[in-house]
Design a protein around this motif. Structure first.
Motif, mmCIF file in Angstrom:
data_model
loop_
_atom_site.group_PDB
_atom_site.id
_atom_site.type_symbol
_atom_site.label_atom_id
_atom_site.label_comp_id
_atom_site.label_asym_id
_atom_site.label_seq_id
_atom_site.Cartn_x
_atom_site.Cartn_y
_atom_site.Cartn_z
ATOM 1 N N LEU A 146 -5.247 0.992 -2.979
ATOM 2 C CA LEU A 146 -4.435 1.078 -4.201
ATOM 3 C C LEU A 146 -4.303 -0.290 -4.867
ATOM 4 O O LEU A 146 -4.392 -1.320 -4.205
ATOM 5 N N ASN A 147 -4.068 -0.267 -6.170
ATOM 6 C CA ASN A 147 -3.777 -1.512 -6.879
ATOM 7 C C ASN A 147 -2.438 -2.036 -6.388
ATOM 8 O O ASN A 147 -1.448 -1.313 -6.380
ATOM 9 N N GLY A 148 -2.422 -3.313 -6.033
ATOM 10 C CA GLY A 148 -1.186 -3.884 -5.508
ATOM 11 C C GLY A 148 -1.285 -4.154 -4.017
ATOM 12 O O GLY A 148 -0.390 -4.752 -3.445
ATOM 13 N N ASP A 173 -0.755 8.368 -9.843
ATOM 14 C CA ASP A 173 -2.032 8.928 -10.293
ATOM 15 C C ASP A 173 -3.006 7.872 -10.806
ATOM 16 O O ASP A 173 -4.212 8.075 -10.798
ATOM 17 N N GLU A 174 -2.462 6.753 -11.296
ATOM 18 C CA GLU A 174 -3.351 5.718 -11.818
ATOM 19 C C GLU A 174 -3.787 4.731 -10.749
ATOM 20 O O GLU A 174 -4.385 3.706 -11.054
ATOM 21 N N GLY A 175 -3.442 5.047 -9.514
ATOM 22 C CA GLY A 175 -3.916 4.206 -8.428
ATOM 23 C C GLY A 175 -3.053 2.996 -8.143
ATOM 24 O O GLY A 175 -3.515 2.050 -7.512
ATOM 25 N N TRP A 176 -1.805 3.003 -8.580
ATOM 26 C CA TRP A 176 -0.919 1.866 -8.309
ATOM 27 C C TRP A 176 -0.015 2.154 -7.113
ATOM 28 O O TRP A 176 0.532 3.252 -6.994
#
Ligand SMILES: Cc1cc2nc3c(=O)[nH]c(=O)nc-3n(C[C@H](O)[C@H](O)[C@H](O)COP(=O)(O)OP(=O)(O)OC[C@H]3O[C@@H](n4cnc5c(N)ncnc54)[C@H](O)[C@@H]3O)c2cc1C
Ligand SMILES: Cc1cc2nc3c(=O)[nH]c(=O)nc-3n(C[C@H](O)[C@H](O)[C@H](O)COP(=O)(O)OP(=O)(O)OC[C@H]3O[C@@H](n4cnc5c(N)ncnc54)[C@H](O)[C@@H]3O)c2cc1C
Ligand code: SF4
Ligand code: SF4
Ligand code: FES
Lengths: 475, 288
Positions: free
Chosen positions: A257-259, A358-361
């Motif tokens: 995930l992003n982050g 949903d946006e991958g964060w």
């Protein structure tokens, strides 16, 4: 100073380090420890009992003549003291700051049996700083060139100390470094607030003045293989000090995930790429202001990452560690500093998965409580999950700091070099010889992630063995 | 310090540089890249080695100005210096005689695909190249591609040149015509690579894509470049950048590449303001 009796010496309390105030320092990148004054250093030195058989020396992996250098400090001869240290340790300003003293020299100090040990690390640091700040650093004498060439791969503590010793003996030494800066973990991993980069630079400048050559942006295994270094580039021997720089991940859901960062990436962006000064520097790092940051792990790397996140503005900075504080591999001082700065410790807790949108964060983490069972191979009690104890916590940034494995760039291209099942290079522990003629190795690439002083010691041992090999030719 | 020997625009915003880097020139293979840092405050960015000249000791890179660093790089001229160039990085392309190989490039992806197309040709493949651009002005390396292709196609989104449509439309057409295709290499924007993978999947055509995640060191040290291949994380800088297109998680890659979007915009804005200011000062000085 000879007037003091041992009893009187024992009565002097250990002088604590002068530190930046926790509330203030947790928001800046300046060094936390400010160092002793000369007066404090002399007083601290007077606590040493001058043992006829100093046990402290055996506690130091490179056997610094601790008693002797402390005597010189007590006499006010700071430059003499640093010279004494440098007979055994090329990087005292660094080791004085980052060694796990409490498990090494200070653990073995007799004063510690009844009270607190002599602050050997602080004293080492003090004299090294004194020398640097006085501008009177001696460039060690270099023997006339013997015409032999040695290639050092990697500019971490192992490579640097090996380079120094060989250069002193008259070898033509070139250090090849993959990154654009020299120093290895000392510059890309350990943060400024614990080890100012200026200090590393000064040490390297010293080596340059001795005539050690450095080539940055040079990845061995890519621009030259080890064979090419020896056969085409004319190096008579090669030392591999390439470190253990391949980050491990947890292997749980949500790690992409992003982050979510590895500690290496998080720290590299901040230390090497100066992302905390974005946009003055071009590399960004996710804004941690008022964010919740979780760091997984309990070693020095985890402490460095979590304390860095505070300095980037984190509201809540968590350490998530699956055993108890007693088992944490980090230096005691780092754990203490982290607590003072407001890091929250989630002990006996392990991540199960990372939760995203949903946006991958990254949005949160699911954790599980652990309890300690029987000791495992490492002698530490094995953590066991407590079924049904799962809970979730909202987080914005996660940093995975569970350790690093050996990077295979060199060994892949030189299959003759024997490696262990874990990918570390196998050496003769006395000579640091690898299975390939003329090639030596030391530091984290041999031991797996360890310590600066062990890497340094290995570099010096290898230098002695390389000298021996190149002087008599026998492998 | 690496000297720029040659620099010229191939299309608006796309610039070719020949850089003095003899060691890299000697070692590089098709599919490999370098990491470049322009100055002391600069970011490290990956760029594919489009070509090299061992005798001259130079490598060629082709750069599309999409953000702060690439635009700043594209201001550099012949004789200027680039602070750091490190490589060759990544695994070389896997080259063999597949039979009929199609090389697909989208935008600046054409430049990245070029060296591999050359290698495929040298290995004895029947090489078909399909290179897409938004419009005629953005078509690059047309002559070079023609020279290595048995069949060369250009597609433009607006029909201003060549075939009107996307590269995947052309690929589908070739398949529909009954052309036996043994291997496809696709390099370009993520949606394009995903679309190519979707076209070839039902036919079981071996398809390789070159992935462009955000990188820092390029040596396997940071893990920032990790991509999901068959659900497992791999490091694009050392395990890739080329992967089996049918196993790539494109959504994850697209999501991850947006991680610093906000910061990239900010950096670009700062940079453009600074450029404008310099321009103003220059005009004022000239007026004086
Ligand atoms: C965040 C962090 C905090 C730490 N804190 C402490 C601490 O407080 N105290 C302590 O004692 N230890 C600490 N350590 C551990 C310590 O830093 C390491 O044990 C030590 O740096 C190992 O030294 P080395 O010379 O073997 O390798 P490294 O320092 O890892 O240096 C290896 C160098 O080789 C380069 N390299 C790799 N491959 C190639 C190649 N193919 N060609 C050219 N160059 C190459 C790398 O870029 C790197 O610069 C910490 C480690 C980390 C990551
Ligand atoms: C293996 C590889 C080969 C590449 N080859 C080429 C090439 O030959 N020619 C070319 O024009 N471009 C190439 N790229 C893409 C190029 O690296 C990016 O366009 C560049 O980094 C953008 O930086 P910027 O500051 O100009 O733009 P930014 O505004 O910072 O970013 C624009 C976009 O570029 C990507 N990006 C940003 N920083 C990085 C980074 N450090 N590493 C990778 N991607 C990043 C992100 O997706 C971002 O959304 C390649 C990328 C990879 C991974
Ligand atoms: S090098 Fe480390 S272990 Fe040795 S005396 Fe210094 S601080 Fe102690
Ligand atoms: S063991 Fe402690 S008291 Fe004894 S010489 Fe060493 S530092 Fe001094
Ligand atoms: S870019 Fe750092 S591991 Fe690939």
């Amino acid at each position: 100073m000879n007037q003091l009796t041992p009893k009187e010496r024992m009565k002097i309390p250990r002088h604590s380090m002068i530190e930046q105030d926790p509330a203030e320092r947790s928001r800046n990148f300046s060094e936390v420890n400010l160092g002793y004054t000369p007066e404090l250093a002399i007083e601290e030195a007077q606590r040493c009992l001058q043992c006829p058989k100093p046990t402290c020396v055996a506690g130091c992996p490179v056997n610094i003549q601790i008693k002797d250098f402390i005597t010189l400090i007590a006499e006010g001869d700071f430059i003499g003291a640093v010279k004494k240290i440098k007979e055994d340790n090329a990087l005292p300003a660094i080791c004085g700051r980052v060694c796990p003293q409490e498990e090494q020299c200070e653990e073995a100090c007799v004063v510690g049996k009844r009270g607190e040990p002599v602050a050997i690390g602080y004293l080492e640091r003090f004299v090294a700083d004194y020398e640097r700040e006085s501008g009177k650093i001696d460039v060690p004498e270099v023997k006339v060139s013997n015409g032999k060439k040695v290639a050092i791969v990697g500019s971490g503590p192992a490579g640097l100390s090996c380079a120094k010793d060989l250069r002193e003996k008259g070898y033509e030494v070139t250090v090849f470094e993959a990154l654009h800066e020299l120093g290895g973990v000392l510059v890309y991993g350990i943060p400024e607030f614990r080890l100012p980069k200026e200090i590393v630079r000064t040490e390297i400048d010293g080596l340059k003045r001795m005539g050690v050559k450095f080539e940055t942006d040079a990845i061995i295994g890519r621009v030259f293989t080890v064979d090419e270094l020896m056969e085409e580039e004319g190096y008579d021997a090669v030392f591999l000090g390439v470190g253990a720089g391949l980050p491990w991940f947890l292997g749980i859901e949500g790690e992409n995930l992003n982050g979510v960062y590895s500690a290496n990436e998080f720290l590299t962006r901040v230390n090497l790429m100066k992302a905390y000064q974005f946009p003055e520097y071009d590399s960004p790092i996710l804004d941690c202001h008022n964010k919740n940051v979780a760091v997984f792990g309990g070693g020095n790397t985890a402490m460095d990452a979590v304390r860095t996140s505070l300095r980037l503005g984190a509201k809540n900075a968590y350490i998530v560690y699956r055993r108890s504080e007693k088992e944490m591999p980090a230096r005691v001082e780092e754990i203490k500093h982290a607590k003072e700065e407001g890091v929250q410790f989630m002990l006996l807790t392990n991540p199960v998965r990372l939760i995203g949108d949903d946006e991958g964060w990254l949005k949160g983490m699911e954790l599980i409580k652990m309890e300690l069972g029987e000791p495992d191979e490492s002698g530490r009690r094995r953590p066991i999950p407590i079924e049904g104890s799962n809970f979730t916590v909202d987080i914005d940034v996660a940093v995975i700091a569970i350790g690093n494995g050996p990077n295979p760039l060199v060994t892949q291209t030189t299959p003759e070099i024997e490696t262990s099942r874990r990918g570390t290079i196998v050496v003769d522990p006395e000579t640091m010889k690898t299975s390939k003629k003329g090639v030596f190795a030391g530091g984290d690439i041999v031991t797996g992630g360890a310590t600066v002083i062990l890497a340094m010691g290995a570099g010096r041992k290898a230098a002695a063995a390389i000298d021996h090999y190149l002087q008599n030719g026998a492998w | 310090m690496f000297k720029i020997i040659e620099a010229r625009f191939l299309a608006e915003n796309i610039k070719l540089f020949e850089i003095e880097a003899p060691r890299i020139a000697k070692k590089r293979k098709a599919g490999q890249f370098v990491i470049v840092r322009i100055h002391e405050h600069g970011e490290r960015i990956p760029l594919t080695i489009a070509d090299s000249d061992v005798e001259k000791g130079t490598i060629t890179i082709i750069v599309q100005g999409v953000g702060k660093t690439t635009r700043e790089l594209n201001l550099k001229k012949k004789g200027d210096i680039i602070l750091d160039v490190v490589g060759p990085l990544g695994q070389p392309s896997h080259i063999e005689n597949f039979g009929t190989a199609v090389s697909i490039g989208g935008g600046v992806g054409t430049a990245i695909a070029y060296p591999t197309a050359v290698a495929l040709k040298q290995a004895g493949n029947y090489v078909i190249t399909i290179n897409g651009a938004r419009n005629k002005d953005l078509v690059i390396l047309e002559e070079e591609m023609k020279a290595v292709s048995d069949e060369a196609y250009i597609t433009t989104d607006d029909g201003s040149y060549g075939y009107h449509g996307f590269v995947t439309d052309k690929l589908q057409e070739l398949i529909d015509q009954g052309k036996k295709i043994d291997f496809v290499l696709a390099i370009g924007p993520i949606p394009m690579m995903k679309a190519v993978a979707d076209v070839t999947r039902p036919y079981g055509i071996k398809t390789v894509v070159s992935l462009n995640p955000i990188m820092v060191d390029g040596t396997g040290m940071c893990g920032g470049c990790r991509v999901l291949i068959d659900g497992k994380a791999q490091f694009a800088c050392v395990d890739g950048p080329e992967f089996d297109a049918h196993k790539v998680d494109f959504k994850n890659l697209a999501d991850r590449n947006k991680m610093y979007h906000k910061y990239e915009q900010e950096a670009l804005k700062h940079f453009e303001e600074k450029c404008k200011l310099t321009e103003k000062i220059n005009t004022l000085e000239q007026a004086e």
